[in-house]
Design a protein around this motif. Structure first.
Motif, mmCIF file in Angstrom:
data_model
loop_
_atom_site.group_PDB
_atom_site.id
_atom_site.type_symbol
_atom_site.label_atom_id
_atom_site.label_comp_id
_atom_site.label_asym_id
_atom_site.label_seq_id
_atom_site.Cartn_x
_atom_site.Cartn_y
_atom_site.Cartn_z
ATOM 1 N N GLU A 1 0.975 -1.081 -0.037
ATOM 2 C CA GLU A 1 0.278 -0.123 -0.214
ATOM 3 C C GLU A 1 1.062 1.367 0.151
ATOM 4 O OE1 GLU A 1 -3.391 0.320 2.500
ATOM 5 O OE2 GLU A 1 -3.906 -1.789 3.012
ATOM 6 N N ALA A 2 1.632 1.567 0.914
ATOM 7 C CA ALA A 2 2.426 2.713 0.812
ATOM 8 C C ALA A 2 3.890 2.317 1.884
ATOM 9 C CB ALA A 2 2.390 3.385 2.130
ATOM 10 N N LYS A 3 4.534 2.988 1.285
ATOM 11 C CA LYS A 3 6.420 2.840 0.961
ATOM 12 C C LYS A 3 7.337 4.092 1.886
ATOM 13 C CE LYS A 3 7.320 0.000 -2.628
ATOM 14 N NZ LYS A 3 8.096 -0.078 -4.476
ATOM 15 N N LEU A 4 7.875 3.589 3.088
ATOM 16 C CA LEU A 4 8.576 4.763 3.870
ATOM 17 C C LEU A 4 10.050 4.743 3.258
ATOM 18 C CD1 LEU A 4 8.078 3.496 7.469
ATOM 19 C CD2 LEU A 4 6.305 5.184 5.771
ATOM 20 N N LEU A 5 10.482 5.714 2.455
ATOM 21 C CA LEU A 5 11.269 6.121 2.111
ATOM 22 C C LEU A 5 12.212 7.126 2.663
ATOM 23 C CD1 LEU A 5 9.915 6.862 -2.130
ATOM 24 C CD2 LEU A 5 10.829 4.678 -0.779
ATOM 25 N N VAL A 6 13.707 7.191 2.611
ATOM 26 C CA VAL A 6 14.620 7.764 3.414
ATOM 27 C C VAL A 6 14.717 8.636 2.203
ATOM 28 C CG1 VAL A 6 16.682 8.010 4.239
ATOM 29 C CG2 VAL A 6 15.431 6.007 4.729
ATOM 30 N N VAL A 7 14.535 9.795 2.976
ATOM 31 C CA VAL A 7 14.995 10.985 1.788
ATOM 32 C C VAL A 7 16.348 11.905 1.817
ATOM 33 C CG1 VAL A 7 12.829 10.997 0.375
ATOM 34 C CG2 VAL A 7 13.152 13.050 2.684
ATOM 35 N N GLU A 8 16.914 11.522 3.475
ATOM 36 C CA GLU A 8 17.821 12.644 3.695
ATOM 37 C C GLU A 8 17.913 11.729 4.613
ATOM 38 O OE1 GLU A 8 19.199 17.214 4.850
ATOM 39 O OE2 GLU A 8 17.014 17.016 4.357
ATOM 40 N N SER A 9 20.083 12.523 5.653
ATOM 41 C CA SER A 9 20.355 11.346 6.672
ATOM 42 C C SER A 9 21.430 12.287 6.567
ATOM 43 C CB SER A 9 20.593 10.274 5.967
ATOM 44 O OG SER A 9 22.151 9.556 5.615
ATOM 45 N N GLY B 1 5.175 17.059 9.362
ATOM 46 C CA GLY B 1 4.925 17.070 7.860
ATOM 47 C C GLY B 1 3.589 16.147 7.660
ATOM 48 N N ARG B 2 2.947 16.710 6.203
ATOM 49 C CA ARG B 2 1.941 15.347 6.187
ATOM 50 C C ARG B 2 2.258 14.603 5.200
ATOM 51 N NH1 ARG B 2 -1.482 14.495 1.504
ATOM 52 N NH2 ARG B 2 0.666 15.411 -0.075
ATOM 53 N N SER B 3 2.945 14.036 5.116
ATOM 54 C CA SER B 3 3.657 13.120 4.474
ATOM 55 C C SER B 3 4.773 12.862 4.627
ATOM 56 C CB SER B 3 3.161 12.650 2.957
ATOM 57 O OG SER B 3 4.431 13.728 2.362
ATOM 58 N N SER B 4 5.871 13.661 5.697
ATOM 59 C CA SER B 4 6.982 13.271 6.084
ATOM 60 C C SER B 4 7.346 13.793 7.181
ATOM 61 C CB SER B 4 7.693 14.087 5.245
ATOM 62 O OG SER B 4 7.588 15.255 4.772
ATOM 63 N N TRP B 5 8.095 13.404 7.915
ATOM 64 C CA TRP B 5 8.893 13.037 9.211
ATOM 65 C C TRP B 5 10.405 13.464 8.791
ATOM 66 C CZ3 TRP B 5 6.572 9.270 7.422
ATOM 67 C CH2 TRP B 5 7.105 7.933 7.348
ATOM 68 N N THR B 6 10.817 13.543 10.289
ATOM 69 C CA THR B 6 12.434 13.602 10.545
ATOM 70 C C THR B 6 12.279 12.811 12.054
ATOM 71 O OG1 THR B 6 13.021 15.503 9.708
ATOM 72 C CG2 THR B 6 14.663 14.401 11.134
ATOM 73 N N THR B 7 13.228 11.891 11.947
ATOM 74 C CA THR B 7 13.376 10.814 13.439
ATOM 75 C C THR B 7 15.167 11.604 13.271
ATOM 76 O OG1 THR B 7 11.753 8.957 12.550
ATOM 77 C CG2 THR B 7 12.843 9.289 14.180
ATOM 78 N N GLU B 8 15.115 11.190 14.856
ATOM 79 C CA GLU B 8 16.477 12.157 15.048
ATOM 80 C C GLU B 8 16.534 11.200 16.277
ATOM 81 O OE1 GLU B 8 16.353 16.678 15.270
ATOM 82 O OE2 GLU B 8 16.316 16.061 16.668
ATOM 83 N N GLU C 1 25.060 11.203 16.906
ATOM 84 C CA GLU C 1 23.695 12.034 16.888
ATOM 85 C C GLU C 1 23.404 12.078 15.243
ATOM 86 O OE1 GLU C 1 22.072 14.000 20.675
ATOM 87 O OE2 GLU C 1 24.185 14.496 19.847
ATOM 88 N N GLY C 2 22.269 11.451 14.774
ATOM 89 C CA GLY C 2 21.525 11.556 12.939
ATOM 90 C C GLY C 2 20.571 11.856 12.904
ATOM 91 N N PHE C 3 20.236 11.621 11.748
ATOM 92 C CA PHE C 3 18.608 12.139 11.360
ATOM 93 C C PHE C 3 18.165 11.301 10.614
ATOM 94 C CE2 PHE C 3 20.180 15.229 9.294
ATOM 95 C CZ PHE C 3 19.767 15.038 7.657
ATOM 96 N N PHE C 4 16.634 10.864 10.316
ATOM 97 C CA PHE C 4 16.035 10.352 8.933
ATOM 98 C C PHE C 4 15.787 10.985 8.798
ATOM 99 C CE2 PHE C 4 17.560 5.343 8.475
ATOM 100 C CZ PHE C 4 18.829 5.383 7.926
#
Length: 145
Positions: free
Chosen positions: A61-69, A93-100, A114-117
């Motif tokens: 149904e849906a995929k979660l893509l890493v667009v920046e790290s 956001g609406r369809s995106s988010w950042t996990t630290e 420390e990083g982020f996706f």
């Protein structure tokens, strides 16, 4: 040059996943190879998403893509350390988010890295951004500090 942001503490993170290191994770200098930090980030985030019900293993149904790290290194770690990966919500956001993510060695109180996706949810067929449903949004909001 501006001062470097100091490493975060365990109290700066909302959820944790414990991950072992392996002998093969060490580089020639005896500490974790830089790419291992990203593998730890990916594993911790994916485990949390699976447990929270935000990750469709089938991807039908849906995929979660890493667009920046990204990653900031503060200290060394290596096998046989046990890594505790702290997670927190950076942006939603609406369809995106950042996990630290903060990586903590054994019982240390300060992160050694420390990083982020930054991720976006896309439709499996269309590849276009798809709004997060209420359950996924609530799960992610649970990572807010």
């Amino acid at each position: 040059m501006p001062d470097r942001t100091p490493p975060g503490a365990r109290a700066d993170y909302a959820a944790f996943r414990t991950l072992p290191t392996r002998w093969a994770d060490n580089d020639a200098y005896g500490h974790l190879n830089n790419i291992v930090h990203y593998a730890l980030f990916d594993t911790a985030v994916t485990l949390w998403q699976m447990e929270a019900g935000c990750f469709d293993l089938t991807g039908t149904e849906a995929k979660l893509l890493v667009v920046e790290s990204g990653c900031r290194y503060h200290a060394e770690a290596g096998f046989p350390d046990t890594i505790h990966a702290g997670l927190r919500l950076g942006r939603l956001g609406r369809s995106s988010w950042t996990t630290e993510i903060g990586l903590f060695r054994n019982d240390e109180a300060i992160a050694f890295a420390e990083g982020f996706f930054a991720q976006v949810q896309v439709g499996a067929a269309s590849g276009q951004p798809v709004a997060l449903d209420a359950a996924a949004r609530a799960a992610l909001e649970g990572l807010a500090i």
